[in-house]
Design an enzyme around this catalytic site. Structure first.
Site, PDB file in Angstrom:
ATOM      1  N   HIS A 175      -5.213  -1.257   8.086  1.00  0.00           N
ATOM      2  CA  HIS A 175      -4.108  -0.495   8.449  1.00  0.00           C
ATOM      3  C   HIS A 175      -3.888  -0.515   9.842  1.00  0.00           C
ATOM      4  O   HIS A 175      -4.417   0.483  10.475  1.00  0.00           O
ATOM      5  CB  HIS A 175      -3.945   0.780   7.698  1.00  0.00           C
ATOM      6  CG  HIS A 175      -2.535   1.407   7.711  1.00  0.00           C
ATOM      7  ND1 HIS A 175      -1.478   0.928   8.507  1.00  0.00           N
ATOM      8  CD2 HIS A 175      -1.982   2.306   6.945  1.00  0.00           C
ATOM      9  CE1 HIS A 175      -0.452   1.660   8.284  1.00  0.00           C
ATOM     10  NE2 HIS A 175      -0.589   2.603   7.213  1.00  0.00           N
TER      11      HIS A 175
ATOM     12  N   PRO B  19       0.761  -1.526  -0.095  1.00  0.00           N
ATOM     13  CA  PRO B  19      -0.192  -0.037  -0.060  1.00  0.00           C
ATOM     14  C   PRO B  19       0.841   1.235  -0.035  1.00  0.00           C
ATOM     15  O   PRO B  19       1.795   1.346   0.834  1.00  0.00           O
ATOM     16  CB  PRO B  19      -0.755   0.075   1.191  1.00  0.00           C
ATOM     17  CG  PRO B  19       0.144  -1.036   2.422  1.00  0.00           C
ATOM     18  CD  PRO B  19       0.819  -2.060   1.270  1.00  0.00           C
TER      19      PRO B  19
ATOM     20  N   TYR C  21      -0.401   4.820  13.327  1.00  0.00           N
ATOM     21  CA  TYR C  21      -1.652   5.173  12.905  1.00  0.00           C
ATOM     22  C   TYR C  21      -2.679   4.736  14.098  1.00  0.00           C
ATOM     23  O   TYR C  21      -2.433   4.079  15.005  1.00  0.00           O
ATOM     24  CB  TYR C  21      -2.127   5.123  11.672  1.00  0.00           C
ATOM     25  CG  TYR C  21      -1.126   5.709  10.547  1.00  0.00           C
ATOM     26  CD1 TYR C  21      -1.176   7.101  10.531  1.00  0.00           C
ATOM     27  CD2 TYR C  21      -0.290   5.076   9.713  1.00  0.00           C
ATOM     28  CE1 TYR C  21      -0.493   7.785   9.637  1.00  0.00           C
ATOM     29  CE2 TYR C  21       0.452   5.785   8.838  1.00  0.00           C
ATOM     30  CZ  TYR C  21       0.482   7.249   9.027  1.00  0.00           C
ATOM     31  OH  TYR C  21       1.350   7.952   8.046  1.00  0.00           O
TER      32      TYR C  21
ATOM     33  N   ARG D 269      -2.212  -5.264   8.703  1.00  0.00           N
ATOM     34  CA  ARG D 269      -1.127  -4.788   8.541  1.00  0.00           C
ATOM     35  C   ARG D 269      -0.596  -4.336   9.934  1.00  0.00           C
ATOM     36  O   ARG D 269      -1.104  -3.405  10.695  1.00  0.00           O
ATOM     37  CB  ARG D 269      -0.707  -3.859   7.439  1.00  0.00           C
ATOM     38  CG  ARG D 269       0.766  -3.486   7.046  1.00  0.00           C
ATOM     39  CD  ARG D 269       0.633  -2.554   5.855  1.00  0.00           C
ATOM     40  NE  ARG D 269       1.740  -3.103   4.980  1.00  0.00           N
ATOM     41  CZ  ARG D 269       2.748  -2.294   4.497  1.00  0.00           C
ATOM     42  NH1 ARG D 269       2.780  -0.972   4.690  1.00  0.00           N
ATOM     43  NH2 ARG D 269       3.685  -2.924   3.475  1.00  0.00           N
TER      44      ARG D 269
ATOM     45  N   GLN E  66      -6.884  -0.889   1.161  1.00  0.00           N
ATOM     46  CA  GLN E  66      -6.256  -0.797   2.683  1.00  0.00           C
ATOM     47  C   GLN E  66      -7.162   0.389   3.371  1.00  0.00           C
ATOM     48  O   GLN E  66      -7.044   1.279   3.205  1.00  0.00           O
ATOM     49  CB  GLN E  66      -4.678  -0.317   2.690  1.00  0.00           C
ATOM     50  CG  GLN E  66      -4.448  -0.533   4.108  1.00  0.00           C
ATOM     51  CD  GLN E  66      -2.771   0.223   4.359  1.00  0.00           C
ATOM     52  OE1 GLN E  66      -2.569   1.476   3.656  1.00  0.00           O
ATOM     53  NE2 GLN E  66      -1.902  -0.546   5.052  1.00  0.00           N
TER      54      GLN E  66
ATOM     55  N   THR F  91       0.426   5.594  -0.174  1.00  0.00           N
ATOM     56  CA  THR F  91      -0.460   6.605  -0.217  1.00  0.00           C
ATOM     57  C   THR F  91       0.295   7.641  -1.448  1.00  0.00           C
ATOM     58  O   THR F  91       1.344   7.780  -1.523  1.00  0.00           O
ATOM     59  CB  THR F  91      -0.119   7.208   1.042  1.00  0.00           C
ATOM     60  OG1 THR F  91      -0.774   6.767   1.877  1.00  0.00           O
ATOM     61  CG2 THR F  91      -0.916   8.816   1.009  1.00  0.00           C
TER      62      THR F  91
HETATM   63  C1  LIG Z   1       5.053   6.968  -0.957  1.00  0.00           C
HETATM   64  C2  LIG Z   1       4.916   5.992  -0.199  1.00  0.00           C
HETATM   65  C3  LIG Z   1       3.597   5.780   0.409  1.00  0.00           C
HETATM   66  C4  LIG Z   1       3.448   4.837   1.389  1.00  0.00           C
HETATM   67  N1  LIG Z   1       2.054   4.592   1.930  1.00  0.00           N
HETATM   68  C5  LIG Z   1       1.698   3.882   2.743  1.00  0.00           C
HETATM   69  C6  LIG Z   1       0.182   3.496   2.999  1.00  0.00           C
HETATM   70  O1  LIG Z   1      -0.811   4.263   2.672  1.00  0.00           O
HETATM   71  N2  LIG Z   1      -0.067   2.702   3.868  1.00  0.00           N
HETATM   72  C7  LIG Z   1       0.959   1.510   4.342  1.00  0.00           C
HETATM   73  O2  LIG Z   1       0.625   0.867   5.133  1.00  0.00           O
HETATM   74  N3  LIG Z   1       2.316   1.706   4.222  1.00  0.00           N
HETATM   75  C8  LIG Z   1       2.669   2.820   3.416  1.00  0.00           C
HETATM   76  N4  LIG Z   1       3.693   2.893   2.859  1.00  0.00           N
HETATM   77  C9  LIG Z   1       5.164   2.110   3.226  1.00  0.00           C
HETATM   78  C10 LIG Z   1       4.799   0.847   2.158  1.00  0.00           C
HETATM   79  O3  LIG Z   1       3.674   0.177   1.919  1.00  0.00           O
HETATM   80  C11 LIG Z   1       6.129   0.007   2.314  1.00  0.00           C
HETATM   81  O4  LIG Z   1       5.912  -0.816   3.644  1.00  0.00           O
HETATM   82  C12 LIG Z   1       7.404   0.522   2.501  1.00  0.00           C
HETATM   83  O5  LIG Z   1       7.651   1.530   1.258  1.00  0.00           O
HETATM   84  C13 LIG Z   1       8.448  -0.389   2.295  1.00  0.00           C
HETATM   85  O6  LIG Z   1       8.543  -1.035   1.272  1.00  0.00           O
HETATM   86  P1  LIG Z   1       9.740  -0.800   0.021  1.00  0.00           P
HETATM   87  O7  LIG Z   1      11.061  -0.723   0.799  1.00  0.00           O
HETATM   88  O8  LIG Z   1       9.487  -1.940  -0.980  1.00  0.00           O
HETATM   89  O9  LIG Z   1       9.394   0.426  -0.426  1.00  0.00           O
HETATM   90  C14 LIG Z   1       4.205   3.975   1.872  1.00  0.00           C
HETATM   91  C15 LIG Z   1       5.533   3.950   1.239  1.00  0.00           C
HETATM   92  C16 LIG Z   1       5.946   5.058   0.217  1.00  0.00           C
HETATM   93  C17 LIG Z   1       7.048   4.925  -0.494  1.00  0.00           C
END
Ligand SMILES: Cc1cc2nc3c(=O)[nH]c(=O)nc-3n(C[C@H](O)[C@H](O)[C@H](O)COP(=O)(O)O)c2cc1C
Length: 366
Positions: free
Chosen positions: A169, A25, A174, A223, A102, A27
């Site tokens: 989530h 997920p 949060y 999560r 999510q 944002t």
């Molecule tokens: C731009 C961005 C937005 C994110 N928004 C959310 C979100 O809305 N909900 C959530 O549980 N995690 C969010 N995350 C965390 C990601 O789901 C993920 O756990 C994190 O980026 C680590 O994975 P990666 O190393 O493959 O990027 C976000 C991460 C990024 C980079």
């Protein structure tokens, strides 16, 4: 090492996934007024068309006045909002994909925009944004009951719109996590107390209400994270026994899968074992476990917000753990944000074509 283990089918709760790759997920704040656009639908459909097994949407707000801290994050309630999500899931299905929204409530987290405030007071267990930091008032019994039913009705809407699963989530500091964390939960009613089991009751009640709303056969994912955006070193469960006390009631309340958020998937959760968080969640509950955190990239995601670029990195350690059976599914964030074709390239062994992650990718919706 060929990535075959990532491309084996997997089934749980009747959800037939073609492979183990989950889009994490993320944002994007590209849904003006809280309504997902055609560009948002196309963004997800591009990933669905290129072998992502399951897409988890960006966090999307449940029906509480202050569930979101940004007007451009999509809501998961209201006629126009749900009609927009219907277009998203239809586009993903047309591209051959599967998707879970999510469901999110940010709790006591400040607005991301100075020119905008949510429509009502912030929700939190005890009026704290982090330990010792006052931020609004603690939720009344009626607020808590309304928040629980807001998650349940969003889950019912997800099923009704045709989504394939739902994710709650419960991570990253949060609202749900603010209940888990003793530093932000000072309640002494059903939803707080000295043990992590006491503080898991809010999530458990949400899971029970969600389960009642979607029925026994619909996959429900939650999560979780030990770390908080307010404190990267925080731990809900400092020992395996605490982790069992945290996760067992959530499994009993209806969670089918634990999506275990780490910033680096290879970091062991407890001394004396190399198992990561997802590894422990699967071992302790027997439920489906999803790992995440810097898969296929050299740097982690919080640093990425600060502008740090990441290079493609080997998948060998991930595959070793997946093949050993530590976890079932692997969520990929930034690599898929940067490149809709990431899963296909990995499947076809086109490693030379994998892209660096650049912060500029966060500004666009390609
Ligand atoms: C731009 C961005 C937005 C994110 N928004 C959310 C979100 O809305 N909900 C959530 O549980 N995690 C969010 N995350 C965390 C990601 O789901 C993920 O756990 C994190 O980026 C680590 O994975 P990666 O190393 O493959 O990027 C976000 C991460 C990024 C980079």
């Amino acid at each position: 090492m060929p990535a075959d283990a990532l491309f084996q089918p997997f089934e749980f709760k009747g959800l037939k996934l073609p492979n183990r790759v989950v889009m994490a997920p993320m944002t994007r704040s590209k849904s003006p007024g809280g309504v997902a656009t055609e560009d948002v639908a196309a963004y997800y459909a591009r990933r669905a068309a290129a072998e992502v097994g399951l897409i988890v949407s960006e966090g999307t707000g449940v029906a509480r006045p202050a569930s979101l801290n940004d007007p451009d994050i999509p809501r998961f309630h209201g006629e126009a909002e749900l009609a927009a999500w219907k277009r998203v899931i239809d586009a993903v299905h047309a591209a051959g994909g599967l998707m879970a929204p999510q469901l999110w409530h940010v709790g006591a987290v400040r607005s991301r925009r100075q020119d905008w405030a949510p429509a009502g007071p912030y929700d939190s267990p005890s009026g704290l944004s982090s330990p010792g930091h006052k931020f609004g008032e603690g939720m009344s019994d009626a607020d808590v009951a309304d928040a629980i039913s807001a998650f349940a009705s969003a889950a019912a809407s997800a099923k009704q719109l045709g989504f394939d699963a739902v994710e709650l989530h419960g991570a990253h500091g949060y609202l749900i996590d603010q209940f888990f964390w003793e530093g932000t939960n000072e309640r002494r009613d059903l939803f707080g107390g000295p043990t992590v089991g006491d503080r898991a009751n809010f999530a458990a009640e949400i899971l029970k209400a969600v389960r009642a709303a979607v029925g026994p056969d619909f996959p429900v994912i939650i999560r979780l994270s030990q770390w908080k955006q307010q404190d990267f070193a925080a731990k809900i469960a400092p020992t395996p026994a605490d982790m069992e006390a945290w996760l067992a009631p959530l499994a009993a309340a209806g969670a089918d899968a634990f999506h275990c958020s780490q910033r680096r998937f290879w970091e062991p959760e407890f001394e004396g074992s190399d198992l990561n968080f997802a590894g422990w969640a699967k071992k302790l509950t027997g439920k489906v476990a999803i790992t995440v955190g810097s898969v296929g990239l050299s740097g982690e995601f919080i640093a990425a917000y600060g502008g740090e670029a990441s290079k493609p990195a080997s998948l060998d350690e991930l595959l070793r753990r997946l093949e050993r059976g530590d976890f079932d599914l692997v969520a990929v964030g930034r690599a898929l944000l940067q490149d809709p074709l990431w899963a296909r390239k990995v499947h076809e062994g086109r490693t030379g074509e994998l892209l660096d992650f650049e912060r500029s990718a966060m500004a666009t919706l390609y």
